[in-house]
Design an enzyme around this catalytic site. Structure first.
Site, PDB file in Angstrom:
ATOM      1  N   LYS A   1      40.026  33.124  45.037  1.00  0.00           N
ATOM      2  CA  LYS A   1      39.265  34.275  44.523  1.00  0.00           C
ATOM      3  C   LYS A   1      37.891  33.823  44.039  1.00  0.00           C
ATOM      4  O   LYS A   1      36.868  34.406  44.410  1.00  0.00           O
ATOM      5  CB  LYS A   1      40.035  34.900  43.359  1.00  0.00           C
ATOM      6  CG  LYS A   1      39.205  35.809  42.474  1.00  0.00           C
ATOM      7  CD  LYS A   1      40.046  36.491  41.418  1.00  0.00           C
ATOM      8  CE  LYS A   1      40.096  35.829  40.072  1.00  0.00           C
ATOM      9  NZ  LYS A   1      38.891  35.936  39.260  1.00  0.00           N
ATOM     10  N   ASN A   2      37.871  32.785  43.213  1.00  0.00           N
ATOM     11  CA  ASN A   2      36.608  32.403  42.581  1.00  0.00           C
ATOM     12  C   ASN A   2      35.617  31.774  43.556  1.00  0.00           C
ATOM     13  O   ASN A   2      34.423  31.683  43.259  1.00  0.00           O
ATOM     14  CB  ASN A   2      36.864  31.458  41.402  1.00  0.00           C
ATOM     15  CG  ASN A   2      37.495  32.190  40.227  1.00  0.00           C
ATOM     16  OD1 ASN A   2      37.627  33.412  40.241  1.00  0.00           O
ATOM     17  ND2 ASN A   2      37.890  31.435  39.204  1.00  0.00           N
TER      18      ASN A   2
ATOM     19  N   CYS B   1      37.727  39.571  32.561  1.00  0.00           N
ATOM     20  CA  CYS B   1      38.890  39.317  31.712  1.00  0.00           C
ATOM     21  C   CYS B   1      38.474  39.190  30.254  1.00  0.00           C
ATOM     22  O   CYS B   1      37.397  38.703  29.939  1.00  0.00           O
ATOM     23  CB  CYS B   1      39.543  38.011  32.160  1.00  0.00           C
ATOM     24  SG  CYS B   1      41.090  38.241  32.998  1.00  0.00           S
TER      25      CYS B   1
ATOM     26  N   ARG C   1      32.445  35.322  26.235  1.00  0.00           N
ATOM     27  CA  ARG C   1      31.864  35.266  27.577  1.00  0.00           C
ATOM     28  C   ARG C   1      30.448  35.844  27.641  1.00  0.00           C
ATOM     29  O   ARG C   1      30.189  36.845  28.307  1.00  0.00           O
ATOM     30  CB  ARG C   1      32.776  35.950  28.583  1.00  0.00           C
ATOM     31  CG  ARG C   1      34.155  35.359  28.578  1.00  0.00           C
ATOM     32  CD  ARG C   1      34.943  35.741  29.781  1.00  0.00           C
ATOM     33  NE  ARG C   1      34.797  34.748  30.830  1.00  0.00           N
ATOM     34  CZ  ARG C   1      35.572  34.710  31.916  1.00  0.00           C
ATOM     35  NH1 ARG C   1      36.492  35.597  32.100  1.00  0.00           N
ATOM     36  NH2 ARG C   1      35.406  33.789  32.817  1.00  0.00           N
TER      37      ARG C   1
ATOM     38  N   ASP D   1      41.919  27.634  33.479  1.00  0.00           N
ATOM     39  CA  ASP D   1      42.688  28.709  34.117  1.00  0.00           C
ATOM     40  C   ASP D   1      44.157  28.342  34.326  1.00  0.00           C
ATOM     41  O   ASP D   1      44.955  29.202  34.682  1.00  0.00           O
ATOM     42  CB  ASP D   1      42.067  29.074  35.470  1.00  0.00           C
ATOM     43  CG  ASP D   1      40.799  29.911  35.306  1.00  0.00           C
ATOM     44  OD1 ASP D   1      40.499  30.317  34.177  1.00  0.00           O
ATOM     45  OD2 ASP D   1      40.120  30.149  36.315  1.00  0.00           O
TER      46      ASP D   1
ATOM     47  N   ARG E   1      44.990  40.872  39.666  1.00  0.00           N
ATOM     48  CA  ARG E   1      43.567  40.534  39.852  1.00  0.00           C
ATOM     49  C   ARG E   1      43.402  39.158  40.480  1.00  0.00           C
ATOM     50  O   ARG E   1      42.346  38.849  41.032  1.00  0.00           O
ATOM     51  CB  ARG E   1      42.846  40.524  38.513  1.00  0.00           C
ATOM     52  CG  ARG E   1      42.719  41.880  37.909  1.00  0.00           C
ATOM     53  CD  ARG E   1      41.995  41.758  36.629  1.00  0.00           C
ATOM     54  NE  ARG E   1      40.592  41.543  36.936  1.00  0.00           N
ATOM     55  CZ  ARG E   1      39.606  42.012  36.233  1.00  0.00           C
ATOM     56  NH1 ARG E   1      39.864  42.719  35.161  1.00  0.00           N
ATOM     57  NH2 ARG E   1      38.382  41.786  36.566  1.00  0.00           N
TER      58      ARG E   1
HETATM   59  C1  UD1 Z   1      34.439  30.838  35.879  1.00  0.00           C
HETATM   60  C2  UD1 Z   1      35.717  31.340  36.507  1.00  0.00           C
HETATM   61  C3  UD1 Z   1      36.836  31.367  35.497  1.00  0.00           C
HETATM   62  C4  UD1 Z   1      36.983  29.996  34.848  1.00  0.00           C
HETATM   63  C5  UD1 Z   1      35.645  29.496  34.300  1.00  0.00           C
HETATM   64  C6  UD1 Z   1      35.704  28.079  33.777  1.00  0.00           C
HETATM   65  C7  UD1 Z   1      34.930  32.868  38.222  1.00  0.00           C
HETATM   66  C8  UD1 Z   1      34.836  34.270  38.700  1.00  0.00           C
HETATM   67  N1  UD1 Z   1      35.487  32.668  37.018  1.00  0.00           N
HETATM   68  O1  UD1 Z   1      34.089  31.764  34.871  1.00  0.00           O
HETATM   69  O2  UD1 Z   1      38.046  31.729  36.161  1.00  0.00           O
HETATM   70  O3  UD1 Z   1      37.904  30.085  33.776  1.00  0.00           O
HETATM   71  O4  UD1 Z   1      34.646  29.534  35.336  1.00  0.00           O
HETATM   72  O5  UD1 Z   1      36.130  27.203  34.766  1.00  0.00           O
HETATM   73  O6  UD1 Z   1      34.564  31.937  38.926  1.00  0.00           O
HETATM   74  N2  UD1 Z   1      29.009  30.382  28.562  1.00  0.00           N
HETATM   75  C9  UD1 Z   1      28.019  30.685  27.664  1.00  0.00           C
HETATM   76  N3  UD1 Z   1      26.939  31.404  28.114  1.00  0.00           N
HETATM   77  C10 UD1 Z   1      26.829  31.810  29.407  1.00  0.00           C
HETATM   78  C11 UD1 Z   1      27.840  31.479  30.323  1.00  0.00           C
HETATM   79  C12 UD1 Z   1      28.923  30.761  29.862  1.00  0.00           C
HETATM   80  O7  UD1 Z   1      28.089  30.345  26.496  1.00  0.00           O
HETATM   81  O8  UD1 Z   1      25.819  32.440  29.750  1.00  0.00           O
HETATM   82  C13 UD1 Z   1      30.188  29.610  28.097  1.00  0.00           C
HETATM   83  C14 UD1 Z   1      31.472  30.409  28.194  1.00  0.00           C
HETATM   84  O9  UD1 Z   1      31.677  31.241  27.070  1.00  0.00           O
HETATM   85  C15 UD1 Z   1      32.487  29.301  28.297  1.00  0.00           C
HETATM   86  C16 UD1 Z   1      31.769  28.219  29.093  1.00  0.00           C
HETATM   87  O10 UD1 Z   1      30.380  28.519  28.984  1.00  0.00           O
HETATM   88  O11 UD1 Z   1      32.769  28.789  27.024  1.00  0.00           O
HETATM   89  C17 UD1 Z   1      32.138  28.141  30.553  1.00  0.00           C
HETATM   90  O12 UD1 Z   1      31.989  29.423  31.143  1.00  0.00           O
HETATM   91  P1  UD1 Z   1      31.632  29.591  32.692  1.00  0.00           P
HETATM   92  O13 UD1 Z   1      31.800  28.285  33.386  1.00  0.00           O
HETATM   93  O14 UD1 Z   1      30.322  30.277  32.798  1.00  0.00           O
HETATM   94  O15 UD1 Z   1      32.764  30.592  33.193  1.00  0.00           O
HETATM   95  P2  UD1 Z   1      32.631  31.760  34.227  1.00  0.00           P
HETATM   96  O16 UD1 Z   1      31.636  31.414  35.274  1.00  0.00           O
HETATM   97  O17 UD1 Z   1      32.488  33.049  33.514  1.00  0.00           O
END
Ligand code: UD1
Length: 420
Positions: free
Chosen positions: A22-23, A116, A121, A308, A401
């Site tokens: 999915k990701n 989610c 986030r 995850d 999902r």
């Molecule tokens: C993606 C995955 C999710 C997985 C996560 C971490 C998808 C669709 N989802 O989520 O399944 O759990 O990577 O491997 O691919 N953060 C900030 N500011 C931002 C962005 C992120 O502070 O602008 C923080 C988040 O709160 C978190 C960390 O960075 O603590 C990592 O998040 P991130 O790698 O961005 O996760 P996603 O891309 O949302």
């Protein structure tokens, strides 16, 4: 379909084919917007988030069709209109359209993306990086507006946290931009690598793929060509069934499981006493009747143990021997599954918001429990496989999902499980 009913106590046996990731599929589908030719994206999982992405691409003017084996996208991108509705707000991955549409059109108006409910986030890293590339944001009425008055240009970006989504958005904005973009501290997750590979197949110039330092040579607005691309198998789905095997003392073949992306996961399964053999067919897993608990498990960005899979590892450990300290370092709020697990008889102590200690017990009891997010929901299904009597898991929409058909997959492995 409202709930999943499981009659526990059966060790998983047999083989199951692992669905596409999915990701990985979602950002690759978004990336088709940067091309001006047809792409065929093989192995996309048939799940709600992918359907949402398909409908978003259609609303942007692309011709999209599901065919045997994949999704065909002909990107007739119309650079106008707002992106709104449930497809945006219900799925955090709609955020990757921000980078893709900006890359293609230089502007976008979209509703705030959802996803989610794990942790805050925020999207500050996405916005800060894109600002450095010449994008100006404004917010109002729940909408995010982005324009690039002088066009998008390359930049040297240092990510303070290796965010998967932010890295993907930077890549998507950078490939057609003017000049070079350097991303320091980029996420190294296999899903980022899959996106880089697709973009490279389409003619983008990206160096450092799979490392924390990416260099993109922008094409100054010249669109990419299309490509025929295979999405890798889903390492999180494979890991879910692997922990299902470890939890029940099973013996399974996870067909197509991406062994090379799962080193940290296999290491934990082996610490729990399972034997894992990666072959060209996938991963063979043989587990002892009761797992042994490693002293400690800590989530970390790739190549560390994935956040995850933390809930599934926790569920599998509830009936193991010994005790384990589990530390969640990526997202807060990822221990919501603890409360229903305790109701089933697990011995789990929340030490602080980021740490729990699980001590193995000799039995769990079937209960009615509720999934509140995707991965926690899958963990409750695993707990149901181990529990005595019947477990009913509600909140199935969350689980769907991420899993094409978790009940069918687990039935193929001999579990007594139905969706009702
Ligand atoms: C993606 C995955 C999710 C997985 C996560 C971490 C998808 C669709 N989802 O989520 O399944 O759990 O990577 O491997 O691919 N953060 C900030 N500011 C931002 C962005 C992120 O502070 O602008 C923080 C988040 O709160 C978190 C960390 O960075 O603590 C990592 O998040 P991130 O790698 O961005 O996760 P996603 O891309 O949302």
């Amino acid at each position: 379909m409202d709930s999943i009913h499981i009659q526990g106590g059966v060790a998983l046996q047999g083989k199951v084919l692992i669905q596409g990731s999915k990701n990985a599929a979602l950002p690759v589908l978004a990336a088709t917007l940067l091309t001006n030719e047809t792409s065929f994206i093989r192995g996309c999982p048939r799940i709600a988030d992918v359907y949402r992405m398909v409908s978003l691409l259609k609303s942007l003017g692309c011709r999209v069709s599901w065919e045997d084996g994949g999704i065909r996208v002909r990107p007739v991108c119309v650079c106008e209109g707002e992106m709104q509705g449930e497809a945006i707000t219900g799925m955090r991955s709609s955020l990757c359209l921000l980078g893709a549409v900006l890359g293609r059109c230089g502007e976008i108006v979209m509703e705030h993306p959802g996803g989610c409910v794990i942790g805050e986030r925020p999207i500050d890293l996405h916005l800060a990086a894109l600002r450095e590339m010449g994008v100006v944001f404004s917010e109002g009425n729940g909408k995010l507006r982005a324009v690039s008055p002088e066009g998008i240009h390359g930049a040297r970006i240092r990510l303070p946290m290796a965010s998967v989504g932010a890295t993907e958005n930077i890549l998507l904005a950078a490939v057609l931009a003017e000049g070079e973009t350097l991303v320091e501290g980029a996420a190294r997750e296999p899903e980022v690598t899959a996106l880089c590979r697709y973009l490279s197949d389409c003619g983008a110039v990206i160096e450092g793929i799979g490392t924390g330092l990416l260099r993109v040579e922008g094409r100054c607005g010249e669109a990419l060509r299309g490509a025929d691309f295979a999405v890798p198998a889903d390492r999180i789905v494979a890991g879910t069934y692997l922990f299902g095997c470890a939890a029940t003392g099973g013996n399974v073949l996870l067909e197509r499981a991406p062994c090379d992306q799962m080193e940290a996961v296999l290491h934990v399964a082996e610490q729990m006493g399972s034997r894992c053999d990666g072959t060209r067919e996938g991963i063979y897993v043989q587990s002892p009747r009761r797992p042994r608990l490693p002293a400690r498990l800590r989530t970390a960005p790739y190549p560390g143990f994935p956040t995850d899979l933390q809930s599934m590892a926790l569920a599998a450990m509830t009936m193991g021997e010994g005790s384990c300290l589990i530390e969640e370092t990526i997202f807060e709020n990822r221990f919501r599954v603890v409360e229903p697990l305790i109701r089933m008889g697990a011995d789990i102590e929340i030490l602080d918001p980021g740490r729990v200690r699980v001590r193995g017990v000799s039995r769990l009891n079937g209960r009615e429990v509720e999934a509140r997010e995707l991965r926690g929901g899958a963990a409750l299904v695993l707990a149901g496989l181990m529990a005595e009597g019947q477990t009913r898991v509600r909140g199935v929409d969350f689980i769907n999902r991420g899993y094409e058909n978790i009940c069918k997959d687990l039935r193929e492995l001999g579990a007594r499980i139905v969706s009702v």
